[in-house]
Motif scaffolding. Structure first.
Motif, PDB file in Angstrom:
ATOM      1  N   GLU A  93      41.025 -13.592  -4.218  1.00  0.00           N
ATOM      2  CA  GLU A  93      42.180 -14.416  -4.440  1.00  0.00           C
ATOM      3  C   GLU A  93      43.317 -13.866  -3.531  1.00  0.00           C
ATOM      4  O   GLU A  93      43.985 -15.050  -3.052  1.00  0.00           O
ATOM      5  N   GLU A  94      43.492 -12.767  -3.285  1.00  0.00           N
ATOM      6  CA  GLU A  94      44.563 -12.446  -2.676  1.00  0.00           C
ATOM      7  C   GLU A  94      44.719 -12.748  -1.135  1.00  0.00           C
ATOM      8  O   GLU A  94      45.597 -13.121  -0.366  1.00  0.00           O
ATOM      9  N   ARG A  95      43.527 -12.711  -0.615  1.00  0.00           N
ATOM     10  CA  ARG A  95      43.102 -12.935   1.032  1.00  0.00           C
ATOM     11  C   ARG A  95      43.408 -14.373   0.963  1.00  0.00           C
ATOM     12  O   ARG A  95      43.897 -15.124   1.919  1.00  0.00           O
ATOM     13  N   ALA A  96      42.948 -15.360  -0.129  1.00  0.00           N
ATOM     14  CA  ALA A  96      43.270 -16.639   0.052  1.00  0.00           C
ATOM     15  C   ALA A  96      44.668 -16.979  -0.058  1.00  0.00           C
ATOM     16  O   ALA A  96      45.249 -18.025   0.610  1.00  0.00           O
ATOM     17  N   PHE A  97      45.314 -16.414  -0.870  1.00  0.00           N
ATOM     18  CA  PHE A  97      46.896 -16.661  -1.087  1.00  0.00           C
ATOM     19  C   PHE A  97      47.521 -16.470   0.250  1.00  0.00           C
ATOM     20  O   PHE A  97      48.311 -17.177   0.739  1.00  0.00           O
ATOM     21  N   ALA A  98      47.087 -15.338   1.014  1.00  0.00           N
ATOM     22  CA  ALA A  98      47.622 -14.770   2.522  1.00  0.00           C
ATOM     23  C   ALA A  98      47.346 -16.024   3.560  1.00  0.00           C
ATOM     24  O   ALA A  98      48.053 -16.320   4.258  1.00  0.00           O
ATOM     25  N   ARG A  99      45.949 -16.607   3.309  1.00  0.00           N
ATOM     26  CA  ARG A  99      45.753 -17.438   4.194  1.00  0.00           C
ATOM     27  C   ARG A  99      46.634 -18.851   4.255  1.00  0.00           C
ATOM     28  O   ARG A  99      46.889 -19.237   5.261  1.00  0.00           O
ATOM     29  N   SER A 126      51.155  -9.491   0.868  1.00  0.00           N
ATOM     30  CA  SER A 126      51.946  -9.391   2.187  1.00  0.00           C
ATOM     31  C   SER A 126      51.160  -8.657   3.435  1.00  0.00           C
ATOM     32  O   SER A 126      51.340  -8.839   4.302  1.00  0.00           O
ATOM     33  N   THR A 127      50.281  -7.741   2.941  1.00  0.00           N
ATOM     34  CA  THR A 127      49.403  -6.654   4.006  1.00  0.00           C
ATOM     35  C   THR A 127      48.397  -7.581   4.765  1.00  0.00           C
ATOM     36  O   THR A 127      48.031  -7.183   5.811  1.00  0.00           O
ATOM     37  N   HIS A 128      48.233  -8.775   4.060  1.00  0.00           N
ATOM     38  CA  HIS A 128      47.149  -9.699   4.930  1.00  0.00           C
ATOM     39  C   HIS A 128      47.794 -10.914   5.813  1.00  0.00           C
ATOM     40  O   HIS A 128      47.318 -11.696   6.338  1.00  0.00           O
TER      41      HIS A 128
END
Length: 227
Positions: A93-99, A126-128
């Motif tokens: 999910e966090e990767r998708a949020f960043a995209r 934020s790191t992504h």
């Protein structure tokens, strides 16, 4: 490419939410909605999608798209299964949020956090982000109930998930909502497995629901009155 690519849009606030985190069947949808101020969303009466009728949700989805910048991503079961096995659903999910944040480049992004420690979630997202994208990320639980722009994102995510399930039903027949609590979904999965010896397309094979269905043998599976 513009020299401004990757820079946050001044004054743009965004909300991010998902739909379909728990189903055993079908994709998960993640959506972002961005606007300069949420007054217009408040006026529309946006609410967490779970509090809306399907008809009202569709009406609001159309209205939101007319006044906001929006983006939606569908994450298919095969990807979900891989991440569950390797790193976990929250990291996916966090990767998708960043995209999605990268797509719209808001100044502030509110996220409906899957974890109680929203500060850690926000930091990982934020790191992504790409270098130069200065976006304040605020992740908190129940943000979809308390922040209009996140409620708006929940509506778009739910609509995208529902549309994906309709396409799956066109392919498979009536498979219910896809949630483990839905008897239609469970009955469909058991019957498909009995008849074909495999799970249907769109099934999340990493879900414990399937293991329980494989192990459970009841009279209902064979027909109580067949003897």
């Amino acid at each position: 490419m513009s020299d401004d690519a990757g820079k946050a849009t001044p004054g743009l606030i965004a909300g991010i939410d998902e739909a379909g985190r728990g189903p055993v069947l079908g994709p998960m949808a993640v959506a972002i909605v961005a606007i300069e101020e949420d007054k217009a969303l408040r006026k529309l009466g946006v609410r967490d999608s779970k509090q809306l009728s399907p008809r009202r949700r569709r009406e609001l989805s159309t209205a939101i798209r007319q006044i906001c910048e929006c983006a939606v991503e569908l994450i298919e079961p095969v990807t979900i299964d891989r991440w569950v096995a390797e790193r976990g659903l929250n990291r996916l999910e966090e990767r998708a949020f960043a995209r999605l944040i990268t797509q719209l480049a808001p100044t502030v992004a509110f996220i409906d956090s899957p974890e109680l420690d929203g500060e850690k979630v926000g930091h990982r997202v934020s790191t992504h982000l790409p270098p130069g994208l200065d976006c304040q990320i605020i992740a908190q639980t129940k943000a979809d109930q308390n922040i209009p722009v996140v409620a708006a994102a929940s509506i778009l995510a739910k609509e995208a998930r529902e549309a994906a399930m309709e396409r799956l039903k066109d392919e498979l027949g009536d498979c219910g909502s896809g949630y483990p609590s839905d008897e239609r979904t469970i009955t469909f999965l058991k019957q498909y497995r009995r008849e074909r010896g495999k799970w249907p397309p769109g099934t999340r094979k990493s879900w414990k629901t399937l293991k329980r269905l494989e192990q459970k043998v009841t009279l209902d599976d064979f027909g109580e009155n067949n003897g």
